[in-house]
Design an enzyme around this catalytic site. Sequence first.
Site, mmCIF file in Angstrom:
data_model
loop_
_atom_site.group_PDB
_atom_site.id
_atom_site.type_symbol
_atom_site.label_atom_id
_atom_site.label_comp_id
_atom_site.label_asym_id
_atom_site.label_seq_id
_atom_site.Cartn_x
_atom_site.Cartn_y
_atom_site.Cartn_z
ATOM 1 N N LYS A 11 -32.608 4.098 -2.244
ATOM 2 C CA LYS A 11 -31.493 5.328 -0.927
ATOM 3 C C LYS A 11 -31.633 5.131 0.182
ATOM 4 O O LYS A 11 -31.768 3.310 0.039
ATOM 5 C CB LYS A 11 -33.340 6.035 -0.861
ATOM 6 N N TYR A 51 -28.062 17.152 -5.554
ATOM 7 C CA TYR A 51 -29.366 17.728 -5.710
ATOM 8 C C TYR A 51 -29.784 19.605 -5.922
ATOM 9 O O TYR A 51 -30.253 19.881 -5.221
ATOM 10 C CB TYR A 51 -30.228 17.137 -4.495
ATOM 11 N N PHE A 59 -36.150 21.621 2.417
ATOM 12 C CA PHE A 59 -35.851 20.343 2.607
ATOM 13 C C PHE A 59 -34.842 20.319 2.210
ATOM 14 O O PHE A 59 -34.419 19.138 2.581
ATOM 15 C CB PHE A 59 -37.119 19.618 2.254
ATOM 16 N N ARG A 87 -41.280 6.954 -13.743
ATOM 17 C CA ARG A 87 -41.808 7.679 -12.727
ATOM 18 C C ARG A 87 -43.126 6.818 -12.216
ATOM 19 O O ARG A 87 -43.624 7.235 -10.991
ATOM 20 C CB ARG A 87 -41.808 8.989 -13.172
ATOM 21 N N THR A 93 -44.166 11.135 -5.090
ATOM 22 C CA THR A 93 -43.208 11.507 -4.350
ATOM 23 C C THR A 93 -43.531 11.102 -2.624
ATOM 24 O O THR A 93 -42.794 10.078 -1.928
ATOM 25 C CB THR A 93 -42.745 12.777 -4.678
ATOM 26 N N ARG A 104 -43.040 2.409 -4.213
ATOM 27 C CA ARG A 104 -43.235 3.309 -3.287
ATOM 28 C C ARG A 104 -43.995 3.401 -2.402
ATOM 29 O O ARG A 104 -44.180 3.381 -0.878
ATOM 30 C CB ARG A 104 -43.307 5.156 -3.275
ATOM 31 N N ASN A 114 -38.210 8.046 0.933
ATOM 32 C CA ASN A 114 -39.669 7.553 -0.366
ATOM 33 C C ASN A 114 -38.887 6.198 -1.269
ATOM 34 O O ASN A 114 -39.093 6.602 -2.224
ATOM 35 C CB ASN A 114 -40.219 8.832 -0.923
ATOM 36 N N HIS A 117 -35.102 6.590 -6.132
ATOM 37 C CA HIS A 117 -34.927 8.232 -6.873
ATOM 38 C C HIS A 117 -35.360 7.773 -9.046
ATOM 39 O O HIS A 117 -34.535 7.084 -8.612
ATOM 40 C CB HIS A 117 -33.610 8.989 -6.660
ATOM 41 N N GLU A 128 -27.793 12.747 -15.203
ATOM 42 C CA GLU A 128 -27.789 11.879 -13.339
ATOM 43 C C GLU A 128 -26.576 10.720 -13.684
ATOM 44 O O GLU A 128 -25.669 9.772 -13.101
ATOM 45 C CB GLU A 128 -28.690 11.393 -13.020
HETATM 46 P P1 GDP Z 1 -39.340 13.309 -6.977
HETATM 47 O O1 GDP Z 1 -39.218 13.828 -8.351
HETATM 48 O O2 GDP Z 1 -40.635 12.675 -7.036
HETATM 49 O O3 GDP Z 1 -38.287 12.212 -6.203
HETATM 50 O O4 GDP Z 1 -39.619 14.150 -6.113
HETATM 51 P P2 GDP Z 1 -39.044 16.199 -6.065
HETATM 52 O O5 GDP Z 1 -38.423 16.246 -6.959
HETATM 53 O O6 GDP Z 1 -39.632 16.741 -6.078
HETATM 54 O O7 GDP Z 1 -37.947 16.169 -4.581
HETATM 55 C C1 GDP Z 1 -36.958 15.211 -4.459
HETATM 56 C C2 GDP Z 1 -36.840 13.994 -2.835
HETATM 57 O O8 GDP Z 1 -36.893 15.384 -2.251
HETATM 58 C C3 GDP Z 1 -38.009 13.081 -3.224
HETATM 59 O O9 GDP Z 1 -37.281 12.111 -3.416
HETATM 60 C C4 GDP Z 1 -38.040 13.272 -2.124
HETATM 61 O O10 GDP Z 1 -36.308 12.027 -0.907
HETATM 62 C C5 GDP Z 1 -36.957 14.335 -1.557
HETATM 63 N N1 GDP Z 1 -38.465 15.323 -0.905
HETATM 64 C C6 GDP Z 1 -39.009 15.778 -2.308
HETATM 65 N N2 GDP Z 1 -40.159 16.583 -0.896
HETATM 66 C C7 GDP Z 1 -40.008 16.571 0.538
HETATM 67 C C8 GDP Z 1 -40.511 17.098 1.639
HETATM 68 O O11 GDP Z 1 -41.556 18.067 1.623
HETATM 69 N N3 GDP Z 1 -39.806 17.274 2.682
HETATM 70 C C9 GDP Z 1 -38.606 16.353 2.629
HETATM 71 N N4 GDP Z 1 -38.524 16.106 3.961
HETATM 72 N N5 GDP Z 1 -38.041 15.839 2.008
HETATM 73 C C10 GDP Z 1 -38.646 15.990 0.807
#
Ligand code: GDP
Length: 139
Positions: A11, A51, A59, A87, A93, A104, A114, A117, A128
């Site tokens: 990122k 996304y 968010f 993962r 996350t 992370r 974080n 991805h 993707e």
């Molecule tokens: P991942 O699969 O672990 O990347 O998580 P998700 O698919 O749930 O979310 C996608 C991305 O959205 C995450 O990697 C973060 O960059 C962002 N994200 C997830 N949860 C939050 C949140 O509660 N707040 C904010 N600002 N960003 C979030």
Amino acid sequence: MSSNRTYSMIKPHAVADNHVGGILKMIEEGGFRIVALKKLQMTASQAGEFYNVHAERPFYGELCEMMSEGPIVAMILEKENAVLDFRTLIGSTDPAEAAEGTVRKAYAKSKSENAVHGSDSDENAAIESSFFFSGIERF
Ligand code: GDP
């Protein structure tokens, strides 16, 4: 049968902070082979498309802004059981919940910034990967 490839990106905040080398080292030492790799900057609209699955989440706007604020490093990675093993390598996350030894834990700044991805399914890994790479960019 599970596929042996996943899609990942480093990122913008981690690229800006010069963590590309450190993250790639963890990925290679984790047993992944780099099939495709490039640095690019997404527009906010491209990040929104990538996304789109999160479009209804509160968010979403912040996520699209964060992912387009600077260049990313995009890659396709190969390993047996790639999606699940990657993962595990990247961790939760939210870095506050990420296990020791994960990417992370080492490089994330927040739940939003974080560091990396990682695709969450074989189907999404294929979608993707094709969003960023053509066939002749994969080795
Ligand atoms: P991942 O699969 O672990 O990347 O998580 P998700 O698919 O749930 O979310 C996608 C991305 O959205 C995450 O990697 C973060 O960059 C962002 N994200 C997830 N949860 C939050 C949140 O509660 N707040 C904010 N600002 N960003 C979030």
